[in-house]
Design an enzyme around this catalytic site. Structure first.
Site, PDB file in Angstrom:
ATOM      1  N   HIS A 274       5.025   0.177   7.922  1.00 10.24           N
ATOM      2  CA  HIS A 274       3.905  -0.365   8.697  1.00 10.24           C
ATOM      3  C   HIS A 274       3.828  -1.886   8.621  1.00 10.24           C
ATOM      4  CE1 HIS A 274       1.659   2.835  10.490  1.00 10.24           C
ATOM      5  NE2 HIS A 274       1.395   3.466   9.363  1.00 10.24           N
TER       6      HIS A 274
ATOM      7  N   GLY B  35      -4.294   9.568   2.687  1.00  8.02           N
ATOM      8  CA  GLY B  35      -3.202   9.458   1.727  1.00  8.02           C
ATOM      9  C   GLY B  35      -2.954   8.036   1.289  1.00  8.02           C
ATOM     10  N   ALA B  36      -2.946   7.112   2.276  1.00 11.71           N
ATOM     11  CA  ALA B  36      -2.665   5.710   1.977  1.00 11.71           C
ATOM     12  C   ALA B  36      -3.041   4.872   3.183  1.00 11.71           C
ATOM     13  CB  ALA B  36      -1.188   5.524   1.627  1.00 11.71           C
ATOM     14  N   MET B  37      -3.046   3.548   3.004  1.00 13.06           N
ATOM     15  CA  MET B  37      -3.414   2.620   4.072  1.00 13.06           C
ATOM     16  C   MET B  37      -2.563   1.365   3.966  1.00 13.06           C
ATOM     17  SD  MET B  37      -5.120   1.792   6.682  1.00 13.06           S
ATOM     18  CE  MET B  37      -4.996   0.202   7.514  1.00 13.06           C
ATOM     19  N   GLU B  38      -2.095   0.874   5.126  1.00 14.97           N
ATOM     20  CA  GLU B  38      -1.070  -0.160   5.191  1.00 14.97           C
ATOM     21  C   GLU B  38      -1.582  -1.587   5.215  1.00 14.97           C
ATOM     22  OE1 GLU B  38      -1.681   1.207   9.581  1.00 14.97           O
ATOM     23  OE2 GLU B  38      -1.687   2.113   7.594  1.00 14.97           O
TER      24      GLU B  38
ATOM     25  N   HIS C 226       6.379   4.925   4.097  1.00 11.57           N
ATOM     26  CA  HIS C 226       5.552   4.914   5.313  1.00 11.57           C
ATOM     27  C   HIS C 226       4.721   3.641   5.379  1.00 11.57           C
ATOM     28  CE1 HIS C 226       3.197   7.135   8.467  1.00 11.57           C
ATOM     29  NE2 HIS C 226       2.276   6.238   8.103  1.00 11.57           N
ATOM     30  N   GLU C 227       4.035   3.310   4.297  1.00  9.11           N
ATOM     31  CA  GLU C 227       3.150   2.141   4.317  1.00  9.11           C
ATOM     32  C   GLU C 227       3.938   0.840   4.416  1.00  9.11           C
ATOM     33  OE1 GLU C 227       0.261   3.028   4.952  1.00  9.11           O
ATOM     34  OE2 GLU C 227       0.659   5.089   4.383  1.00  9.11           O
TER      35      GLU C 227
END
EC number: 3.4.11.-
Length: 930
Positions: A346, A306-309, A342-343
């Site tokens: 992080h 979905g995504a990356m921080e 969310h990201e």
């Protein structure tokens, strides 16, 4: 993050567990046949990186890149061997400087490779001395990855049809080593200076702001980025593309930018505003300023998760970041907000403070998932995200109730084992136990504890116990009352005074939730004023629980017919008794579903609650109503409650209007007929679907075909109309057909109400002409929501040839992106016509699928579960067992395989026990809903 409570509610969502495989224990041999000097998946502890200088030059025409890594290291003991990570890199030269200065002479290093551990050994002619600083210089080349990890190729088409190429990174958990040789473990933090060589028509971005650009040759520019803070290798990121951007500043002066392909940059405004608001919230909440001067959010056309921080450069699927005001759904807005939240969480939990090793991944992911709800509740109150939190706990419990589950904190070593940690247990269960602790301590006390944790361990790494030790300082165990009494609680007990003071030992309490798998079933039996409590390990697969020795410290909450004031009791023993001030008509435990446990009400307890729901269901909250539905059906699975009583309880839904009880009812009922669809049970299956429509008929008829109302009202409308149309409820079908004809006649230019589009497309896709038209619009659409709606509709076709074509094309990735393949395979695996095709495709293409998506990834788990876990016959069980056992190291030990086998076994037991009862119940209750 997928759109919350979206398409999967109609086609039962699968879990996203991962897999594991044993590490190679044979004596290591280097690629040249010589003995490799290190035999451990983990790197030696005597070498520590301080700083990396990275130079990357990618050629987007040849799809290759070359690089030069200079890493400054310190040595804590004499050695002649430097062990680093490197994977699929062609190293051409390795040298050593004895010091950090660039002018020092370089001496050659002997290179050895051990691909099984993704390691290289660099051997020095003279030993390195303890306490000294050295610089390792490595020159190398590689191909851009064709998958979704490492430094990889991504493509998109412009509105004019031109195919364009970009290069992006995805390093978590163990793929930084695919872009540069490094010490690729989270505890080996260092700073990074990054330089990118690029074509003048491209743009390069990285973790830090651009310092300068230098023309190094005709048609070649070298971008220099500022030095990073101290951070883990998996957080390094860089992108070379032709993206456009929009930007804003936070109150504290942080520049926030959203990057996307030029044709979609007009969809970036919502995420940009959300990111600014959320970053400001986190700076205030954590009392720690965001430490970088900028925060970029980039929408990547090809993205597996979905995504990356990545610190300062978070990356996303386009659907998780871009919001089209004209076509994006309410659930899309909710999903984008939660993913950005969310990201950005992080940037503190995970980036500033990082788990020491992947066994404690939950310290990153559980906290980020939890903070989604804490932050968005404040920053976007209109989304009412607090209503959806407990659904995450139910998702986790589905996996955690199986014997193949694992503790939140569990040992891992090799890359596949590490990838398996990215599952519901680390994310959702981690978040749920944090929410439970916050509810018990109070929000303010909990916040003080986590702020202290972040401040103490900034730029460092932590273990499970470090978090609890920080909480212990907020809540001492010496028996004194502190922090407004939150750390020493008075609670009901069986003592003669009816009260005792309970001192909270946070570490002991939370260890019971993180160091053992599963969760407790609390059985409540009321005898007059005495409430008898019993805890045991809830585990599917047996109606007689094995004595596992598991014991939890359970922070119970309850309300009664006499008092809606929440009472608390910490159950630390297998049994106990609460003495109430007076007798009650009913008692409801786990108020608001803030606890990670389920409850069984003995004797006539369920009858009392059933009566409450039928007569005055709004007496308790919608979350409490939803949790009763969930718990009742979980108890059916283990023989504690009859299916008839659970179905009787759910009849009250004909009077329900709130989203979460209805969604929970659908989540319990839909899987029942999905099991029947895959067996020759047409008569009962049809009766069951008719029952479901009659149950919700009044609410379906009240839905307007508009986009009016709150986010939850809009999401409910979308799902109810889809359910009605898919099951051929004629009032719905006729209206959807009319809308589809008008939309098709306008060549797709007519604006449909967003909330009804999914139902309209689902009906339109049921004939060849409509299916083909939808597919043509899929190819040209710039809206992620619209593409997702079309994708779903194409996958519920009853034409096997169309379904097979979708499988083939999405796997090839030329027309439909490969990132969509796991979702398409799962949707077709839920289709009563398509499931044999999906299962066959998975088997026949297993090796290629693993190459594309990596053994151990959540995508592999999603596909395994999605194609098999609604089987319920012994023949299918043996077929699944036989196939996966034949894979040996290439899949037989995957955790998702164990989970799906357990689930099929449970399905068989469930159908054997309950199918005839459901058939008889339907005959008996048919008149009640007419």
């Amino acid at each position: 993050m997928p759109s919350l409570l979206s398409l999967v509610l109609t086609f039962l969502a699968v879990s996203s567990p991962s897999c594991c495989q044993n590490s190679d224990t044979a004596s290591p041999k280097a690629s040249n046949g010589a003995s490799f000097p290190w035999n451990n998946m983990r790197l030696p502890e005597y070498i520590t990186p301080i700083h990396y200088d990275l130079m990357i030059h990618a050629n987007l025409s040849t799809l290759t890149f070359w690089g030069k890594t200079e890493v400054e290291i310190t040595v804590s003991q004499p050695t002649s061997t430097i062990i680093m990570h490197s994977h699929q890199l062609q190293i051409s030269k390795a040298t050593l400087r004895r010091g950090a200065e660039e002018m020092l002479p370089e001496e050659p290093l002997k290179l050895m490779e051990y691909s099984a551990h993704e390691q290289v050994a660099l051997l020095t002619a003279q030993p390195l001395l303890a306490g000294s600083v050295y610089t390792v210089i490595i020159t190398y080349a590689a191909n851009l990855s064709e998958n979704f990890h490492g430094f990889y190729k991504s493509t998109y088409r412009t509105q004019e049809g031109e195919r364009r190429i970009l290069a992006a990174t995805q390093f978590e958990p163990t793929a930084a080593r695919m872009a540069f040789p490094c010490f690729d473990e989270p505890a080996l933090k260092a700073s990074f200076s990054i330089k990118i060589k690029r074509d003048p028509r491209h743009l390069a971005i990285s973790n830090m702001p651009l310092v300068k650009s230098v023309t190094v040759a005709e048609g070649l520019i070298e971008d220099h980025f500022d030095i990073t803070v101290k951070m883990s290798t998996y957080l390094v990121a860089f992108i070379i593309s032709d993206f456009k951007s929009v930007s804003k500043m936070t109150k504290s002066g942080v520049k926030v930018s959203v990057y996307a392909v030029p044709d979609k940059i007009n969809q970036a405004d919502y995420a940009l505003d959300a990111a600014v608001t959320l970053l400001e919230f986190y700076e205030d909440y954590f009392s720690i300023p965001y430490p970088l001067p900028k925060q970029d959010l980039a929408a990547i056309p090809d993205f597996q998760s979905g995504a990356m921080e990545n610190w300062g450069l978070t990356t996303y699927r386009e659907s998780a970041l871009l919001y089209d005001k004209e076509k994006s759904s309410a659930s899309s807005k909710l999903g984008i907000t939660m993913t950005v939240s969310h990201e950005l969480a992080h940037q503190w939990f995970g980036n500033l403070v990082t788990m020491e090793w992947w066994n404690d991944l939950w310290l990153n992911e559980g906290f980020a998932k939890f903070m989604e709800f804490v932050s968005v509740t404040v920053t976007h109150p209109e989304l009412k995200v607090e209503e959806y939190f407990f659904g995450k706990c139910f998702n986790a419990m589905e996996v955690d109730a199986l014997n193949s589950s694992h503790p939140v904190s569990t040992p891992v070593e090799n890359p596949a084992q590490i990838r398996e940690m990215f599952d519901e247990v680390s994310y959702e269960k981690g978040a749920c136990i944090l929410n439970m602790l916050r509810d018990y301590l109070s929000a303010d006390t909990f916040k003080r504890g986590i702020v202290q944790y972040l401040q103490k361990y900034s730029y460092k790494n932590t273990k499970n116990e470090d978090l609890w030790n920080s909480m212990m300082h907020i809540c001492p165990t010496d028996g004194t009352q502190t922090m407004d009494g939150f750390c020493s609680r008075n609670q009901h007990s069986s003592s003669t005074s009816h009260w005792r003071q309970e001192v909270i030992d946070i570490k002991s309490m939370m260890n019971t939730w993180t160091l053992q798998k599963g969760f407790p079933l609390i059985t409540i039996t009321v005898r007059g004023r005495n409430v008898h409590l019993k805890q045991e390990h809830y585990m599917k697969g047996s109606e007689c629980f094995p004595e596992t020795g598991s014991l939890w410290h359970v922070p119970l909450t309850f309300i009664t017919s006499k008092s809606d004031s929440v009472q608390r009791f910490l159950l630390k023993t297998k049994t106990d008794v609460i003495i109430l001030p007076e007798a009650v008509e009913w008692i409801k435990f786990n108020v608001g579903m803030n606890g990670y446990y389920i409850v069984h009400y003995g004797d006539d307890g369920w009858a009392s609650l059933n009566g409450l729901l039928k007569e005055a269901h709004t007496t308790i909250s919608s979350n409490d109503r939803a949790s009763l539905i969930n718990n009742a059906f979980q108890l059916v699975s283990i023989g504690k409650l009859s299916i008839e009583k659970a179905l009787d309880l759910i009849l009250y839904l004909k009077n329900e209007t709130e989203i979460m009880p209805i969604f929970q009812g659908l989540n319990e009922l839909i899987p029942m007929y999905k099991l029947m669809e895959k067996r020759d049970m047409v008569e009962v299956e049809t009766q069951f679907k008719d029952f479901l429509l009659r149950l919700l008929k009044d609410l379906i008829n009240k839905q307007t075909w508009t986009d009016e109302g709150s986010v939850s009202e809009r999401m409910l409308r979308s799902q109810l109309l889809l359910l009605a149309c898919v099951h051929r409820y004629q009032l719905c079908v006729q209206r959807a057909e009319r809308y589809f004809r008008e939309w098709k006649a306008s060549n797709g230019n007519m604006s449909l109400p967003i909330d009804v589009t999914l139902a309209v497309f689902a009906v339109g896709a049921q004939n060849t002409e409509g299916w083909d038209f939808l597919y043509s619009k899929y190819q040209s659409s710039l809206s992620s929501t619209e593409k997702s709606q079309i994708e779903f509709s194409l996958c519920i076709s009853q034409d096997p040839e169309k379904l097979q074509w979708l499988l083939d094309q999405s796997f090839k990735g030329e027309i439909i992106k490969t990132q969509e393949f796991p979702h398409i395979l799962t949707l077709i695996g839920r289709n009563p016509v398509g499931y044999p095709l999906a299962w066959k495709f998975l088997k026949e293409n297993w090796n290629k699928i693993v190459q594309k998506f990596e053994l151990g990834s959540s995508s592999i788990a999603h596909m395994v579960m999605g194609t098999t876990n609604q089987f319920s016959t012994r023949a299918r069980l043996e077929e699944v067992k036989g196939f996966f056992s034949s894979l040996k190291k290439n899949g037989s030990q995957l955790r998702c395989v164990q989970q799906t086998i357990e689930t099929i076994e449970e399905n068989i037991r469930w159908m054997d026990k309950n199918f005839d009862k459901i058939r008889l119940w339907l005959q008996k209750e048919r008149q009640e809903l007419l």
